[in-house]
Design a protein around this motif. Structure first.
Motif, PDB file in Angstrom:
ATOM      1  N   LEU A  85       0.826  -1.209   0.000  1.00 20.68           N
ATOM      2  CA  LEU A  85       0.000   0.000   0.000  1.00 20.68           C
ATOM      3  C   LEU A  85       0.860   1.258   0.000  1.00 20.68           C
ATOM      4  CD1 LEU A  85      -2.807  -1.145   2.446  1.00 20.68           C
ATOM      5  CD2 LEU A  85      -3.020  -0.785  -0.035  1.00 20.68           C
ATOM      6  N   ARG A  86       1.957   1.222   0.740  1.00 19.39           N
ATOM      7  CA  ARG A  86       2.864   2.383   0.744  1.00 19.39           C
ATOM      8  C   ARG A  86       3.556   2.546  -0.601  1.00 19.39           C
ATOM      9  NH1 ARG A  86       4.350   0.422   6.403  1.00 19.39           N
ATOM     10  NH2 ARG A  86       3.044   1.728   7.730  1.00 19.39           N
ATOM     11  N   ASP A  87       3.921   1.427  -1.231  1.00 21.92           N
ATOM     12  CA  ASP A  87       4.585   1.492  -2.543  1.00 21.92           C
ATOM     13  C   ASP A  87       3.728   2.205  -3.590  1.00 21.92           C
ATOM     14  OD1 ASP A  87       6.836   0.233  -1.596  1.00 21.92           O
ATOM     15  OD2 ASP A  87       6.441  -1.694  -2.571  1.00 21.92           O
ATOM     16  N   VAL A  88       2.411   2.055  -3.503  1.00 21.01           N
ATOM     17  CA  VAL A  88       1.526   2.718  -4.461  1.00 21.01           C
ATOM     18  C   VAL A  88       0.974   4.031  -3.902  1.00 21.01           C
ATOM     19  CG1 VAL A  88       0.923   0.584  -5.670  1.00 21.01           C
ATOM     20  CG2 VAL A  88      -0.520   1.380  -3.773  1.00 21.01           C
ATOM     21  N   ARG A  89       1.555   4.483  -2.782  1.00 20.73           N
ATOM     22  CA  ARG A  89       1.199   5.747  -2.136  1.00 20.73           C
ATOM     23  C   ARG A  89      -0.281   5.810  -1.764  1.00 20.73           C
ATOM     24  NH1 ARG A  89       2.892   9.855  -6.144  1.00 20.73           N
ATOM     25  NH2 ARG A  89       2.176  11.290  -4.574  1.00 20.73           N
ATOM     26  N   GLN A  92      -1.037   8.202   1.265  1.00 24.63           N
ATOM     27  CA  GLN A  92      -0.859   9.602   0.882  1.00 24.63           C
ATOM     28  C   GLN A  92      -2.052  10.089   0.060  1.00 24.63           C
ATOM     29  OE1 GLN A  92       3.057   9.047  -0.946  1.00 24.63           O
ATOM     30  NE2 GLN A  92       3.813  10.677   0.394  1.00 24.63           N
ATOM     31  N   ARG A  93      -2.510   9.248  -0.847  1.00 21.54           N
ATOM     32  CA  ARG A  93      -3.649   9.638  -1.684  1.00 21.54           C
ATOM     33  C   ARG A  93      -4.919   9.767  -0.857  1.00 21.54           C
ATOM     34  NH1 ARG A  93      -2.374   5.948  -7.022  1.00 21.54           N
ATOM     35  NH2 ARG A  93      -0.322   6.836  -7.340  1.00 21.54           N
TER      36      ARG A  93
END
Length: 134
Positions: A85-89, A92-93
Motif C-alpha cells: 500500500l505504501r509502494d503505491v502511495r 498519501q492519496r
C-alpha cells in the motif's frame, strides 16, 4: 495479494459464468495462468476468473490449514500488505480525501489490516469465507 494457496481437489468442479457487472456472457480470453484463466468482459471490460470453481468446492480450500497458516503469519502479512500500500502511495492519496474513509477488505483473513486501518480512524468492513480465521 495472495497469502495462501491450496491446490484444487481432484474432483473440483467448475462452471462458466457471465459477467457479474453487466451480465454479458461473451468473455474474451485475457490471462492464461496454467490451471485457471482470467477473461475480460466484451461489454464492460471487467476482469474475472472463468470458469470458476463451484462455491462448495472453493470453500473446501479454506479449512483449518488455511486458518492456522494465516494466524501463524499474521504480522508478516500485515507488514507485506502495508509495504504494498505504501509502494503505491495509497495512504498519501487517501489523506486528501474530504469524506470519512472506509475500507472493505475482501478476503480479510484474520482482519489484521482492518484492525490497523481502524486504529488510523477509518471505518472498516471485512469479508472472509473461513470462519476460524475470521
Amino acid at each position: 495479494m495472495k497469502t495462501f494457496s491450496k491446490e484444487p481437489g481432484s474432483g473440483e468442479q467448475h462452471a462458466r459464468v457471465a459477467c457479474v457487472v453487466c451480465g454479458d456472457d461473451r468473455p474474451q480470453p485475457h490471462w492464461d495462468c496454467g490451471g485457471f484463466s482470467f477473461v475480460k468482459c466484451a461489454s464492460c471490460g471487467h476482469l474475472y476468473q472463468n470458469p470458476q470453481p463451484l462455491p462448495a468446492d472453493l470453500l473446501a480450500r479454506y479449512d483449518d490449514t488455511y486458518s492456522d497458516y494465516e494466524v501463524e503469519n499474521d504480522q508478516n502479512f500485515l507488514d507485506l500488505m502495508l509495504k504494498g500500500l505504501r509502494d503505491v502511495r495509497f495512504f498519501q492519496r487517501m489523506e486528501a480525501a474530504s469524506t470519512p474513509l472506509t475500507l472493505l477488505d475482501v478476503g480479510c483473513a484474520t482482519g489484521t489490516l482492518l484492525e490497523y486501518v481502524q486504529k488510523q480512524g477509518w471505518e472498516v468492513q471485512g469479508v472472509e469465507v473461513c470462519e476460524p480465521a475470521a
